[in-house]
Scaffold this active site. Structure first.
Site, short mmCIF file in Angstrom:
data_model
loop_
_atom_site.label_atom_id
_atom_site.label_comp_id
_atom_site.label_asym_id
_atom_site.label_seq_id
_atom_site.Cartn_x
_atom_site.Cartn_y
_atom_site.Cartn_z
N ASP A 316 0.85 -1.19 0.00
CA ASP A 316 0.00 0.00 0.00
C ASP A 316 0.89 1.23 0.00
OD1 ASP A 316 -2.14 -1.60 0.30
OD2 ASP A 316 -2.64 -1.00 2.33
N ASP A 653 -5.34 -3.28 4.62
CA ASP A 653 -5.88 -2.87 5.92
C ASP A 653 -7.39 -3.01 6.03
OD1 ASP A 653 -6.42 -0.82 4.18
OD2 ASP A 653 -5.11 0.63 5.14
N ASP A 657 -9.84 -6.18 1.89
CA ASP A 657 -8.51 -6.67 1.54
C ASP A 657 -8.30 -8.11 2.00
OD1 ASP A 657 -7.75 -4.32 0.36
OD2 ASP A 657 -6.81 -3.50 2.16
N GLU A 722 30.60 -39.16 14.96
CA GLU A 722 30.50 -40.09 16.08
C GLU A 722 30.36 -41.53 15.58
OE1 GLU A 722 27.28 -38.41 18.41
OE2 GLU A 722 28.42 -36.52 18.50
#
Ligand code: ATP
Length: 916
Positions: A316, A653, A657, A722
């Site tokens: 926006d 917002d 939307d 290991e």
């Protein structure tokens, strides 16, 4: 009813009473939130099959008389479980906190002030304020409404919006959908405003009555965690197979089966990276809290990863790229252009005939200018607040009409530096401030009775308010986007007279407006209409207006946005501005900010509607500015970009939307100006509405992903080493290089703290110079698999070298084992620094990750402890080492990594990462 709930609608409840009611009725939630259970987490540490086998084996060897060993193994297992517990508990707590932060809010009146509280804290009797975009927080009896339209589908399944009106006393009982004086929990305000009193909360609401049927599960799993868990399952089998091989080889070598079985199981426990998923959770959760400090609230955990993969940001304009602090700087009426001085919301400045502001004039002598400002103010609801007074949660100081404080649509996002503030929409604020500069007072102008409001929304792009002027007559004041107003104007106000507005003149006005927009101004037109009150009240849309003129507002860019945009672009992410504002305004501002490239395209909502999905996909990827878009266009843009293969972050917002935010890979809602519905739909909420925060969040997202790769590399290389040390020794028919206790200790010392500290590694300098991480990329991509194997082999090599060298020198087996044990750990502790870098150990100072340095020192101290402290050494089968031995250990461990580091530094020219 009000008296039954003991509340005054103006004052609301007082804080104490609200707290008392909260304590007696409980939280306003549909399900008691289950907290984190520490005991369950601790017991969960022993879920692992191999750990259970080891416990059993230990128990048996304990019965067989190996008490000391059994107790030692148990102790180490407990320590390990404790470490795992602390990590997991921390992660769960962090996730819980995240859930709380993201919880919905509600606006209520408490102690005579409006306050935003967690929806959970709403109690019966609370005066609730509702506006478009809100989700109703409780069952609310409406007291006052203005054009209220509610979507009750969440409750009734009925998708047709319902009009609500108050006050109305209805004969009870009625079906829910017909109870028009009530708003129910969980339903959605589509339009209008209202206040009401909460009459039921939590499980007592209509929603609560059906809530038993709704399972409320929050998704906290992320693709990465799922991948890691899958990887873990594969690794379990590899580890089991390899340890079976070790045991088999050992037995073939003539060792007793019980001894080899214990060794094998121990090895399996050590080699299975059981901590991986937990560390991923911890790292994600701590990353989330770091993002929150940077003002990006992550509502869904997977968003953290997706942020790192984002390739397109649609943002926006107003408030995100700009300050949303509008100032009216020029205007145009039939009498000509005028210019206004002053900045921000301080109502001081003059009126001038020229843009250089050298030729002042008195606006009161120009009726068209006064009309422009007067109708502009009448079509607005914003108020100007002097410095130091009227905090936005406070009601008006002046005596005002009942429910006057409801007149808020959008809150001012920033206080102007002068201290003057706007209560309401900044666009309207700019008009109010300019009117004050001309000596007009908005409170006085609006003293007439309001008869109707045609509200603003981003599709209509205009709004009007109808006032009663007496004698059955009224006046409608309108303002909005200039096309929207010009198209609905039939006449023009020209110096005290009204004349017809012809098509040619209308076109000329449109050209004037475009010229103003091309200078980066937000342009609004102002108009009015007079007539019988009933006629005006009956209007559903503006028409037959009298055009008065144009106003041009500046909205300065946020100062740090251009830098943030450059950073994002350098990170191979496309940025596009998506705005409701005019094409020319958007173009000018986008060029200013560096969003619009010389070859970049500008598309308008109208263009979009002409394009089909495929064509839009093709064009959208090269578009820098989308102007005059409506929310549904936003959804199409997201879909088009995703179809073109982009990972899209989209801001928004408004309620409208929400679909676009849901459809985007990352939906970003505005924390300050955003509606509750937009926030609910979003993955991330920007607490400060600021574009630079998106940039920071992407940076964090990338860093977190890289850190996960780092500790996966570190842990797996350690585990490879290991296992290989044991396997190779047996294959070569050497003596056993490590005792079971040593193996467990290695696991405890190296897997826990250093791995976690590595997961929290600070950002690398060049994270934002790389392309986004492809979501389909394997965790082992970009050479990570090779690094795990090669570094694992290196650690194996130095350990076996140290071991055999001691044996060859005639040292007793215990000493050779001790050296191997120390070498294996120290080599891993050196490797942890190598794992921080793509290229060379020397690329970054170890001191920029102090926790890592500390954890390595602690781990090292733990090795020294079991070797140099005789009682421990005896249990571990270790012997004290000479200073010379220690030097040897450190030399062997560090040498290959130092050499690799130097080589990596020298072989510069190779990019840190191949281009994707
Ligand atoms: P974004 O936030 O997406 O960048 P925006 O805030 O610039 O968009 P909107 O708020 O949808 O866009 O406004 C669109 C147009 O509507 C503006 O260009 C302006 O002409 C007009 N407008 C904005 N606010 C008002 C208002 N309060 N009253 C009347 N018209 C308005």
């Amino acid at each position: 009813m009000l008296s039954a709930l003991a509340v005054d609608p103006e004052q609301g409840l007082d804080g104490e009473e609200a707290a008392r009611r909260r304590a007696s009725v409980g939280p306003n939630a549909l399900k008691a939130a289950g907290g984190v259970d520490p005991a369950a987490i601790f017991l969960g540490q022993f879920r692992d099959f191999m750990v259970l086998v080891l416990l059993a084996a230990t128990f048996i060897s304990g019965l067989l008389g190996e008490f000391v060993d059994a107790v030692a193994i148990l102790t180490i297992l407990l320590l390990n479980a404790f470490l795992g517990f602390v990590q997991e508990y921390r992660a769960e707590r962090a996730l819980e906190a995240l859930g709380k932060m993201a919880a919905p809010k509600a606006e209520v009146v408490r102690d005579g002030r409006r306050a935003l509280v967690p929806a959970e804290d709403v109690v019966p009797g609370d005066v609730v304020v509702l506006k478009a975009g809100d989700r109703v927080p409780a069952d609310v009896r409406l007291l006052w409404t203005e054009g209220l339209l509610v979507d009750e589908a969440p409750l009734t399944g009925e998708s047709v919006p319902v009009e609500k009106r108050a006050p109305a006393v209805l004969p009870a009982p009625r079906p829910l959908g017909d109870r028009t004086n009530m708003a129910f929990m969980g339903t959605l305000i589509l339009k209008g405003r209202a206040t009401g009193v909460a009459v039921a909360t939590g499980m007592a609401t209509e929603m609560g009555k059906i809530a038993d049927l709704i399972a409320l599960t929050e998704e906290t799993d992320t693709p990465l965690k799922r991948r890691i868990r899958h990887l873990g399952r594969v690794l379990v089998w590899i580890a089991v197979a390899l340890t079976a091989a070790v045991t088999g080889l050992g037995v073939l070598d003539g060792y007793p089966f019980e001894e080899m079985f214990l060794l094998g199981v121990t090895l399996a426990v050590a080699a299975i990276p059981e901590g991986l998923p937990t560390i991923v959770t911890v790292v994600l959760a701590l990353g989330v809290s770091r993002m929150q400090k940077k003002k990006a609230l992550v509502r869904r955990l997977p968003a953290v990863e997706t942020l790192g993969s984002t390739t397109f940001i649609g943002t926006d304009k107003t408030g995100t790229l700009t300050l949303n602090r509008m100032t009216l700087v020029q205007g145009r009426t039939a009498g000509g252009a005028f210019f206004v001085s002053g900045s921000g919301y301080r109502p001081e400045g003059g009126f001038f005939l020229d843009p250089e502001r050298t030729a002042p004039f008195d606006p009161e002598e120009r009726p068209e200018v006064m009309a422009l400002l007067t109708y502009g103010v009448l079509a607005s609801e914003a108020r100007l607040l002097p410095p130091e007074t009227g905090d936005r949660t406070e009601g008006p100081k002046r005596p005002a009409g009942r429910f006057r404080w409801l007149g808020l649509r959008r809150k001012a996002r920033e206080a102007a530096p002068s201290g003057w503030r706007i209560d309401g929409d900044p666009t309207e604020g700019a008009i109010v401030v300019a009117a004050r500069k001309a000596g007009l007072d908005e409170e006085a102008l609006r003293r007439r009775k309001r008869a109707k409001v045609l509200p603003f929304d981003s599709v209509r792009r205009r709004m009007s308010i109808v006032y009663e002027v007496g004698g059955g007559r009224g006046v409608l004041a309108a303002k909005g986007a200039f096309e929207a107003i010009l198209d609905r104007s039939a006449a023009i106000f020209d110096g005290g007279a009204v004349r017809r507005l012809g098509d040619a003149e209308r076109r000329r006005w449109a050209e004037e407006a475009e010229a103003m927009a091309a200078a980066g101004l937000r342009v609004l037109a102002v108009a009015y209409r007079e007539g019988p009150l009933e006629r005006l009240r009956g209007l559903e849309d503006e028409a037959e207006l009298v055009f008065v003129g144009l106003v041009g507002l500046i909205d300065p860019p946020r100062p740090d946005v251009p830098a943030a945009i450059r950073t994002v672009q350098a990170a191979h992410i496309r940025v596009a501005m998506i705005t409701g504002d005019h094409r020319e305004t958007a173009r000018a501002i986008a060029a200013d900010l560096g969003i619009l490239r010389p070859t970049g395209r500008v598309l308008t909502g109208e263009d979009l509607r002409r394009l089909d999905g495929k064509a839009l996909s093709r064009l959208a990827v090269e578009t820098d500015v989308f102007a005059r878009v409506a929310p549904e266009d936003k959804l199409r843009i997201v879909q088009a970009l995703r179809a073109a293969g982009h990972i899209v972050a989209m801001t928004g917002d408004g309620t409208n939307d929400a679909p676009a935010l849901k459809a985007a890979d990352i939906g970003i809602a505005m924390g300050q100006s955003g509606t509750e519905v937009a926030k609910e739909a979003a993955d991330v909420v920007l607490l400060d509405d600021h574009f630079a925060t998106i940039e920071a969040a992407v940076e964090e997202g990338r860093t977190i992903y890289e850190n996960v790769r780092k500790f996966v590399r570190y842990l797996l290389a350690s585990n490879v080493a290991e296992i290989m040390v044991m396997l190779v020794a047996f294959a070569l028919k050497w003596p056993v290089p490590l005792t079971p206790l040593m193996i467990l200790w290695i696991n405890l010392v190296t897997d826990g703290l250093p791995a976690l500290a590595l997961g929290l590694d600070p950002m690398e300098r060049d994270v934002m110079n790389r392309p986004p991480i492809s979501p389909s990329e394997s965790l082992f991509a970009r050479g990570l698999g090779w690094k795990i194997l090669s570094r694992g082999a290196l650690i194996t090599g130095v350990t076996l070298w140290a071991f055999s060298e001691r044996l060859a020198a005639g040292a007793p087996l215990g000493e050779a084992q001790t050296v191997a044990f120390a070498t294996l750990i120290v080599a891993q502790l050196v490797h942890v620094f190598d794992a921080r870098n793509e290229r060379s150990l020397f690329d970054r100072s170890p001191l920029d990750n102090v926790p890592l340095v500390l954890s390595v020192l602690v781990s090292f101290a733990l090795v020294v402890l079991v070797i140099a402290w005789p009682p421990a050494a005896r249990i571990f089968g270790a012997v004290p080492l000479s200073a010379e031995d220690w030097l040897r250990v450190i030399g062997y461990s560090a040498a290959p990594f130092v050499l690799l580091g130097l080589f990596g530094r020298l072989s510069s020219g190779r990019p840190a990462r191949p281009e994707a």
